[in-house]
Design a protein around this motif. Structure first.
Motif, short mmCIF file in Angstrom:
data_model
loop_
_atom_site.label_atom_id
_atom_site.label_comp_id
_atom_site.label_asym_id
_atom_site.label_seq_id
_atom_site.Cartn_x
_atom_site.Cartn_y
_atom_site.Cartn_z
N ASP A 132 -5.53 30.73 54.18
CA ASP A 132 -6.61 30.77 55.18
C ASP A 132 -6.68 32.13 55.88
O ASP A 132 -7.72 32.47 56.45
N VAL A 133 -5.58 32.88 55.83
CA VAL A 133 -5.52 34.16 56.53
C VAL A 133 -6.61 35.10 56.03
O VAL A 133 -7.24 35.83 56.81
N VAL A 156 -13.35 37.71 60.26
CA VAL A 156 -13.85 37.27 61.57
C VAL A 156 -13.13 38.02 62.68
O VAL A 156 -13.76 38.49 63.65
N LEU A 157 -11.81 38.15 62.54
CA LEU A 157 -11.03 38.89 63.53
C LEU A 157 -11.45 40.36 63.58
O LEU A 157 -11.52 40.96 64.66
N TYR A 191 -9.51 34.49 55.14
CA TYR A 191 -10.82 34.14 55.69
C TYR A 191 -10.90 34.42 57.20
O TYR A 191 -11.98 34.61 57.74
N VAL A 192 -9.74 34.43 57.83
CA VAL A 192 -9.70 34.69 59.27
C VAL A 192 -9.84 36.17 59.56
O VAL A 192 -10.45 36.57 60.57
N ASN A 223 -0.26 35.66 54.48
CA ASN A 223 -1.27 35.35 53.46
C ASN A 223 -0.65 34.74 52.20
O ASN A 223 -1.32 34.01 51.47
N TYR A 255 -0.14 31.04 53.53
CA TYR A 255 -1.33 30.43 54.10
C TYR A 255 -2.55 31.25 53.70
O TYR A 255 -2.83 32.28 54.29
N THR A 294 0.25 40.13 58.42
CA THR A 294 -0.75 39.24 57.82
C THR A 294 -0.57 39.10 56.31
O THR A 294 -0.88 38.06 55.73
#
Length: 293
Positions: free
Chosen positions: A204-205, A211-212, A207-208, A199, A202, A195
């Protein structure tokens, strides 16, 4: 005639030798999976980054290191109320209070999730270092481990106090504790390597991942025992490598029975494989970090 030919050939030989480079610089051969040599060479940098992380974490905080104790204590109290008092779920061992059961689960879970989250953000959080100077980039996610282990040590003191208060004697299973810890660290780093590389390209990682993490928390037997999972769904739950890690950690600390040892073996295999694959992916993407970050 012969002497002139000889002198001419010697001149050509000296000219060809003069045109050859005196020093040939070749890139070092890197390890196929994990660069042990690079990490050992930059071990001082690894130590400095780890100490910096610890200092920054507790700078200008009111309670400082007590946050390490308060977080699992509050979480264990909530688990004891919701899952123990309201839902009346078993702990797998009648002599183990739900509060202690929940605290043990959170202790190993926090170690795993903090290493994973900090390793994932280690490159972007240190973008100034990555873009300006050279060093093995894998040192950055690895540097997160020492600070998290310090937090684990503080929590382990509280865990020991709870065992004394509730009169839960240690067993020989405590010798398995380092193995459970190693599995959690390898799994967290393996996911963190992957990750962290994503990151960089991207964003967005970042922010994911929270949640994950929440999804994985409730999918793992942190607040409940794996034995409380319906029999028909236990095979599905066992796919999650955190099941074997959590169950073996509680068995080592509290003496509670594990769901089955095949899930522990599965967790060990997955942890090692993900660590090596994550390190390989990280190394392959490392060359573009300074340009993209």
């Amino acid at each position: 005639m012969d002497s002139s030919v000889l002198s001419g050939s010697e001149g050509l030989s000296s000219m060809s030798n003069a045109g050859e480079p005196h020093l040939i610089i070749k890139p070092q051969r890197r390890a196929a999976f994990f660069p042990w040599r690079d990490v050992l060479e930059y071990r001082d940098l690894l130590r400095i980054l780890a100490l910096r992380d610890v200092r920054l974490r507790y700078r200008q905080t009111a309670v400082g290191v007590l946050w390490v104790v308060l977080q699992p204590l509050i979480g264990a109290a909530l688990f004891a109320f919701v899952f123990g008092a309201v839902a009346n779920l078993p702990t797998g061992d009648a002599r183990i209070p739900y509060f202690v059961f929940g605290f043990a689960g959170l202790l190993i879970w926090n170690t795993f999730i903090q290493i994973f989250q900090k390793a994932s953000d280690s490159l972007v959080g240190n973008s100034g270092l990555v873009s300006k100077i050279y060093f093995p980039r894998i040192v950055l996610p690895l540097s997160t481990v020492r600070g998290v282990l310090l937090d684990f040590g503080v929590g382990a003191v509280v865990m020991a106090a709870l065992l004394v208060i509730y009169r839960i004697p240690p067993t020989f299973a405590l010798l398995f504790l380092p193995v459970s810890m190693l599995m959690a660290i390898l799994l967290a780093l393996g996911l963190g390597f992957w990750t962290a590389a994503l990151n960089v390209s991207y964003r967005d990682v970042r922010y994911v991942i929270p949640v994950l993490s929440q999804f994985l928390l409730w999918a793992s037997p942190v607040a409940y025992a794996a034995s409380s999972i319906p029999q028909s769904a236990q095979w599905l739950a066992a796919i999650n490598p955190m099941v074997g890690i959590l169950e073996s950690f509680r068995w080592a600390v509290l003496g509670t029975p594990t769901m089955n040892w095949s899930s522990v073996a599965w967790s060990a295999v997955v942890s090692v494989v993900l660590f090596l694959v994550g390190a390989m992916i990280f190394q392959r993407a490392e060359r573009r970090f300074a340009d993209v970050i």
